[in-house]
Scaffold this motif. Sequence first.
Motif, PDB file in Angstrom:
ATOM      1  N   MET A  51       0.823  -1.218   0.000  1.00  0.00           N
ATOM      2  CA  MET A  51       0.000   0.000   0.000  1.00  0.00           C
ATOM      3  C   MET A  51       0.854   1.264   0.000  1.00  0.00           C
ATOM      4  N   THR A  52       2.070   1.177   0.508  1.00  0.00           N
ATOM      5  CA  THR A  52       2.948   2.347   0.529  1.00  0.00           C
ATOM      6  C   THR A  52       3.343   2.774  -0.884  1.00  0.00           C
ATOM      7  N   GLN A  53       3.134   1.884  -1.883  1.00  0.00           N
ATOM      8  CA  GLN A  53       3.492   2.195  -3.272  1.00  0.00           C
ATOM      9  C   GLN A  53       2.312   2.754  -4.068  1.00  0.00           C
ATOM     10  N   VAL A  54       1.132   2.838  -3.443  1.00  0.00           N
ATOM     11  CA  VAL A  54      -0.026   3.431  -4.115  1.00  0.00           C
ATOM     12  C   VAL A  54       0.252   4.921  -4.304  1.00  0.00           C
ATOM     13  N   THR A  55      -0.117   5.452  -5.456  1.00  0.00           N
ATOM     14  CA  THR A  55       0.203   6.850  -5.742  1.00  0.00           C
ATOM     15  C   THR A  55      -1.050   7.731  -5.679  1.00  0.00           C
ATOM     16  N   PRO A  56      -0.874   9.005  -5.349  1.00  0.00           N
ATOM     17  CA  PRO A  56      -2.005   9.931  -5.371  1.00  0.00           C
ATOM     18  C   PRO A  56      -2.680   9.911  -6.731  1.00  0.00           C
ATOM     19  N   GLY A  57      -4.003   9.872  -6.721  1.00  0.00           N
ATOM     20  CA  GLY A  57      -4.761   9.804  -7.966  1.00  0.00           C
ATOM     21  C   GLY A  57      -5.272   8.415  -8.269  1.00  0.00           C
ATOM     22  N   ASP A  58      -4.685   7.369  -7.648  1.00  0.00           N
ATOM     23  CA  ASP A  58      -5.229   6.017  -7.819  1.00  0.00           C
ATOM     24  C   ASP A  58      -6.625   5.980  -7.211  1.00  0.00           C
ATOM     25  N   LEU A  59      -7.521   5.271  -7.842  1.00  0.00           N
ATOM     26  CA  LEU A  59      -8.898   5.189  -7.379  1.00  0.00           C
ATOM     27  C   LEU A  59      -9.000   4.308  -6.139  1.00  0.00           C
ATOM     28  N   ALA A  60      -9.704   4.809  -5.130  1.00  0.00           N
ATOM     29  CA  ALA A  60      -9.983   4.036  -3.917  1.00  0.00           C
ATOM     30  C   ALA A  60     -11.495   3.920  -3.778  1.00  0.00           C
ATOM     31  N   VAL A  61     -12.001   2.690  -3.700  1.00  0.00           N
ATOM     32  CA  VAL A  61     -13.430   2.445  -3.550  1.00  0.00           C
ATOM     33  C   VAL A  61     -13.672   1.923  -2.142  1.00  0.00           C
ATOM     34  N   LEU A  62     -14.608   2.573  -1.433  1.00  0.00           N
ATOM     35  CA  LEU A  62     -14.935   2.169  -0.071  1.00  0.00           C
ATOM     36  C   LEU A  62     -16.288   1.478  -0.055  1.00  0.00           C
ATOM     37  N   TYR A  63     -16.357   0.314   0.569  1.00  0.00           N
ATOM     38  CA  TYR A  63     -17.611  -0.416   0.744  1.00  0.00           C
ATOM     39  C   TYR A  63     -17.962  -0.402   2.232  1.00  0.00           C
ATOM     40  N   GLY A  64     -19.209  -0.077   2.521  1.00  0.00           N
ATOM     41  CA  GLY A  64     -19.621  -0.023   3.919  1.00  0.00           C
ATOM     42  C   GLY A  64     -20.397   1.248   4.169  1.00  0.00           C
ATOM     43  N   PRO A  65     -20.444   1.698   5.386  1.00  0.00           N
ATOM     44  CA  PRO A  65     -19.641   1.262   6.538  1.00  0.00           C
ATOM     45  C   PRO A  65     -20.223   0.015   7.205  1.00  0.00           C
ATOM     46  N   ASN A  66     -19.389  -0.609   8.056  1.00  0.00           N
ATOM     47  CA  ASN A  66     -19.761  -1.788   8.815  1.00  0.00           C
ATOM     48  C   ASN A  66     -19.264  -1.641  10.248  1.00  0.00           C
ATOM     49  N   GLY A  67     -19.770  -2.511  11.109  1.00  0.00           N
ATOM     50  CA  GLY A  67     -19.339  -2.533  12.497  1.00  0.00           C
ATOM     51  C   GLY A  67     -20.298  -1.814  13.425  1.00  0.00           C
ATOM     52  N   ARG A  68     -20.276  -2.226  14.694  1.00  0.00           N
ATOM     53  CA  ARG A  68     -21.204  -1.669  15.674  1.00  0.00           C
ATOM     54  C   ARG A  68     -20.493  -1.186  16.946  1.00  0.00           C
TER      55      ARG A  68
END
Length: 198
Positions: A51-68
């Motif tokens: 993950m440290t090699q991911v560059t700004p501008g790469d698409l990040a998709v978030l699924y959720g939220p989850n947890g209580r």
Amino acid sequence: RLQFVAGQFVSLQLHSQAVSRESHPFSIVSSPTAETVRLAAKQLGDYTTRMTQVTPGDLAVLYGPNGRLGHQLTPAEVWIAGGIGITPFMSMASDLLPQRIPQDVTLIYLVRKRSDAIFLSELEKLASEKPQLKVVVWDSSQQGRIDAAAIDGLVSLARISGVRLCGPKPMMESLSLQLQQRGIPAHMIFFEDFAFVD
């Protein structure tokens, strides 16, 4: 803006050459009112290391939220974080407001040594701004492994209406059992184990 309750987590899928497309769960560190969603990851394997090699501008998709973990808060709480288990409590501590439940929170941050306490300066700043929040760092290299008796000495369990735990599963299970043996009913003890909820 992502709608979530403080203390929840999301599954993150990165569209990047650096990592695979599979999704992984990460706690949300930011407050629900923050302009951006902030996640935290500990480098434990190939995925989190890459993950440290991911560059700004790469698409990040978030699924959720989850947890209580942050649901149904009570007036006087103890939050116990083991290592990277501090992440949901960062969001919950940021979201504390006057005149809202809980009015009394002791956050016990368990670390192998004090220098491992990531986010400590942020937590101390939050505690200075929020009178209902007290932060205790438990350095196991100096103080040994924490147990329910030590927790009782820090907060007086008789006045506590809820205990929330996040960290390694054996730690959560052991402390939960010990707390029940000291009179805290199971329904007052909440775990964050990245369980998905509908």
